[in-house]
Design an enzyme around this catalytic site. Structure first.
Site, short mmCIF file in Angstrom:
data_model
loop_
_atom_site.label_atom_id
_atom_site.label_comp_id
_atom_site.label_asym_id
_atom_site.label_seq_id
_atom_site.Cartn_x
_atom_site.Cartn_y
_atom_site.Cartn_z
N HIS A 1 0.83 -1.19 0.00
CA HIS A 1 0.00 0.00 0.00
C HIS A 1 0.87 1.25 0.00
CE1 HIS A 1 -3.86 -2.09 1.62
NE2 HIS A 1 -3.40 -2.63 0.50
N CYS B 1 -2.30 -0.89 7.39
CA CYS B 1 -1.57 0.38 7.36
C CYS B 1 -1.79 1.18 8.64
CB CYS B 1 -1.98 1.20 6.14
SG CYS B 1 -1.41 0.49 4.59
N CYS C 1 -6.15 1.33 5.43
CA CYS C 1 -6.73 0.05 5.86
C CYS C 1 -6.20 -0.28 7.26
CB CYS C 1 -6.37 -1.05 4.86
SG CYS C 1 -4.62 -1.55 4.95
N GLU D 1 0.85 3.87 1.89
CA GLU D 1 1.33 4.25 3.22
C GLU D 1 2.54 3.40 3.61
OE1 GLU D 1 -3.29 4.20 3.44
OE2 GLU D 1 -1.70 3.19 2.32
#
Length: 150
Positions: free
Chosen positions: A80, A111, A108, A82
């Protein structure tokens, strides 16, 4: 403020949108920027790990298995945005403690837990993501969440 000059939140979110254009995910393009004292520390976008085939080359396992958004994050070859921003900072020896995260979508749960441990103080995001546990964890950790409009 001068006419047509963006404020800081708009400026950094515009940059996060630009970063998202590098994403290689077939389902969602996300961009993230870690900022401290109005300085960019690191950026990240979602996609396969460095040196591995991208999703547009391999296909999307999540789409093939019909995995809904917000579930079964382990069934994805990509990282992801992040996560990639935190990793980039770590690779270059940059502390992100106390930084703010500008991200095009709400993080999410995976993260969110990483952002808690990285000691991010604030998350500014545009789009929602269907993950109530992520929001709960971030709120419990005292991380300020701010949704801004595009």
């Amino acid at each position: 403020m001068e006419p047509n000059r963006p404020g800081w939140d708009e400026y950094f979110m515009d940059l996060a949108r630009l970063v998202s254009r590098r994403a290689t995910c077939l389902r969602r393009q996300v961009g993230a920027i870690l900022v401290k004292d109005r300085r960019i520390l690191a950026t990240g976008y979602n996609g396969a790990p460095t040196g591995l085939a991208h999703c547009h080359e391999q296909g999307c396992m999540r789409a093939e298995l019909k995995v809904p958004p917000g579930e079964r994050h382990e069934l994805c070859r990509g990282l992801h945005a992040e996560q990639n921003a935190i990793i980039q900072a770590a690779l270059h020896g940059i502390s992100v403690q106390g930084a703010s995260l500008y991200v095009t979508h709400q993080p999410c749960v995976v993260c969110a837990k990483m952002l808690v441990n990285a000691q991010i103080k604030k998350i500014i995001f545009l789009g929602e993501y269907p993950d109530d546990l992520a929001r709960y964890i971030l709120e419990e950790a005292g991380i300020e969440l701010q949704r801004i409009s595009s």
